[in-house]
Motif scaffolding. Sequence first.
Motif, PDB file in Angstrom:
ATOM      1  N   UNK A 180       0.827  -1.207   0.000  1.00 25.41           N
ATOM      2  CA  UNK A 180       0.000   0.000   0.000  1.00 25.41           C
ATOM      3  C   UNK A 180       0.863   1.260   0.000  1.00 25.41           C
ATOM      4  N   UNK A 181       1.926   1.283   0.802  1.00 31.44           N
ATOM      5  CA  UNK A 181       2.790   2.461   0.834  1.00 31.44           C
ATOM      6  C   UNK A 181       3.469   2.689  -0.513  1.00 31.44           C
ATOM      7  N   UNK A 182       3.762   1.614  -1.231  1.00 27.50           N
ATOM      8  CA  UNK A 182       4.367   1.769  -2.556  1.00 27.50           C
ATOM      9  C   UNK A 182       3.412   2.419  -3.543  1.00 27.50           C
ATOM     10  N   UNK A 183       2.120   2.311  -3.297  1.00 28.93           N
ATOM     11  CA  UNK A 183       1.140   2.920  -4.200  1.00 28.93           C
ATOM     12  C   UNK A 183       0.981   4.422  -3.960  1.00 28.93           C
ATOM     13  N   UNK A 184       1.524   4.931  -2.858  1.00 29.27           N
ATOM     14  CA  UNK A 184       1.404   6.359  -2.559  1.00 29.27           C
ATOM     15  C   UNK A 184       2.486   7.145  -3.300  1.00 29.27           C
ATOM     16  N   UNK A 185       2.159   8.308  -3.825  1.00 27.22           N
ATOM     17  CA  UNK A 185       3.154   9.096  -4.575  1.00 27.22           C
ATOM     18  C   UNK A 185       4.245   9.626  -3.659  1.00 27.22           C
ATOM     19  N   UNK A 186       5.471   9.606  -4.163  1.00 28.95           N
ATOM     20  CA  UNK A 186       6.604  10.108  -3.385  1.00 28.95           C
ATOM     21  C   UNK A 186       6.657  11.641  -3.373  1.00 28.95           C
ATOM     22  N   UNK A 187       5.897  12.268  -4.259  1.00 33.07           N
ATOM     23  CA  UNK A 187       5.953  13.724  -4.329  1.00 33.07           C
ATOM     24  C   UNK A 187       5.480  14.390  -3.033  1.00 33.07           C
ATOM     25  N   UNK A 188       4.526  13.742  -2.326  1.00 34.43           N
ATOM     26  CA  UNK A 188       4.028  14.358  -1.091  1.00 34.43           C
ATOM     27  C   UNK A 188       5.129  14.378  -0.027  1.00 34.43           C
ATOM     28  N   UNK A 189       5.970  13.364  -0.004  1.00 36.43           N
ATOM     29  CA  UNK A 189       7.082  13.344   0.945  1.00 36.43           C
ATOM     30  C   UNK A 189       8.119  14.399   0.570  1.00 36.43           C
ATOM     31  N   UNK A 294      -2.849  -1.579  -3.254  1.00 39.50           N
ATOM     32  CA  UNK A 294      -1.430  -1.827  -3.460  1.00 39.50           C
ATOM     33  C   UNK A 294      -1.125  -2.943  -4.419  1.00 39.50           C
ATOM     34  N   UNK A 295      -2.128  -3.491  -5.108  1.00 38.49           N
ATOM     35  CA  UNK A 295      -1.889  -4.597  -6.024  1.00 38.49           C
ATOM     36  C   UNK A 295      -1.046  -4.125  -7.211  1.00 38.49           C
ATOM     37  N   UNK A 296      -0.015  -4.885  -7.486  1.00 40.25           N
ATOM     38  CA  UNK A 296       0.844  -4.584  -8.632  1.00 40.25           C
ATOM     39  C   UNK A 296       1.932  -3.580  -8.334  1.00 40.25           C
ATOM     40  N   UNK A 297       1.978  -3.081  -7.085  1.00 44.14           N
ATOM     41  CA  UNK A 297       3.008  -2.089  -6.757  1.00 44.14           C
ATOM     42  C   UNK A 297       4.228  -2.802  -6.188  1.00 44.14           C
TER      43      UNK A 297
END
Length: 297
Positions: A180-189, A294-297
């Motif tokens: 699930x965390x991999x599905x979140x965009x890194x831009x927000x961090x 998070x499926x496929x991430x």
Amino acid sequence: MTTVPVRRPLARLVGDLLLPRLTAVALWAWVVFNLALVGWVGLQSLKTSGEVWLSPFSLPASAAWENYDSAWQAGQFSIAALNSVVLTALGSLLIVVIAAPAAYALSRSSRRIAGPITGFFAAGLSIPLQTMAIPIVVAKLSVYTFMVDWVTGWWDNRITLLVFEVVLSLPFAVFVLTGYFRSLPKEVEEAAELDGAGPLTAFVRVIAPLARPGLTTVLVLNVIGLWNSTLLVLLITPLPEERTLPAALLNLYSTMQYSSDWGGLFAGIVILIYPMVILYIWLGRRVVEGMTAGIGK
């Protein structure tokens, strides 16, 4: 030569249209069957023992609410219900609190070892609890002896049960949350870092709120799993006052089968399963969203 082009479109038609519809019908039939079974159990809990045997599919002549009092008293459900609520609440929260940072670190790590570690967590899902029964009992006895003889002079096996429940549930929680965390965009961090937020602050104030569906999924599934845990309770807690509702239900069954109080036995089943059924109906959509994000991430 002319039959080959005809058969391929027909096979595609069956695969694209018929198979999904048959699958949907089968799934809905399974859902209806399970809901009907849950409703039937609730109906039996309001009948006398004679009505359970003579008219299992009819409505009760009058609601026998005393079955619930009989089950509660005979199964010693008071302390068992308290144990279930406390252990389930504490265990589920600890699992999420420990698994969320670990999964976040694995999902954002660029090191090669992050992939194998995630794979080890996934491999932990394939180990049956039954294969660990003897090591668990040995570890429980060792912890009890050590704490009583060398540390505090007393020990409660429910603490050991809580630790084992958390440890054995972590592989599933970490595996799901990593995807699930991999599905979140890194831009927000990156935006949080530009505002001066450190890794911990970014995780707590930015990532955790965005990951609420995934965290809710893990929390609800662990609540259901810990609430229904039976074998681990039987292995670790020898005393009746230390056991939870599933173990108390087994004790109720051994009591009711001799007194033939089948209405009371069904009432005990309702006390155990209905809270989790209601919880899943209430939060089921969020659980599905968290599992599929998070499926496929």
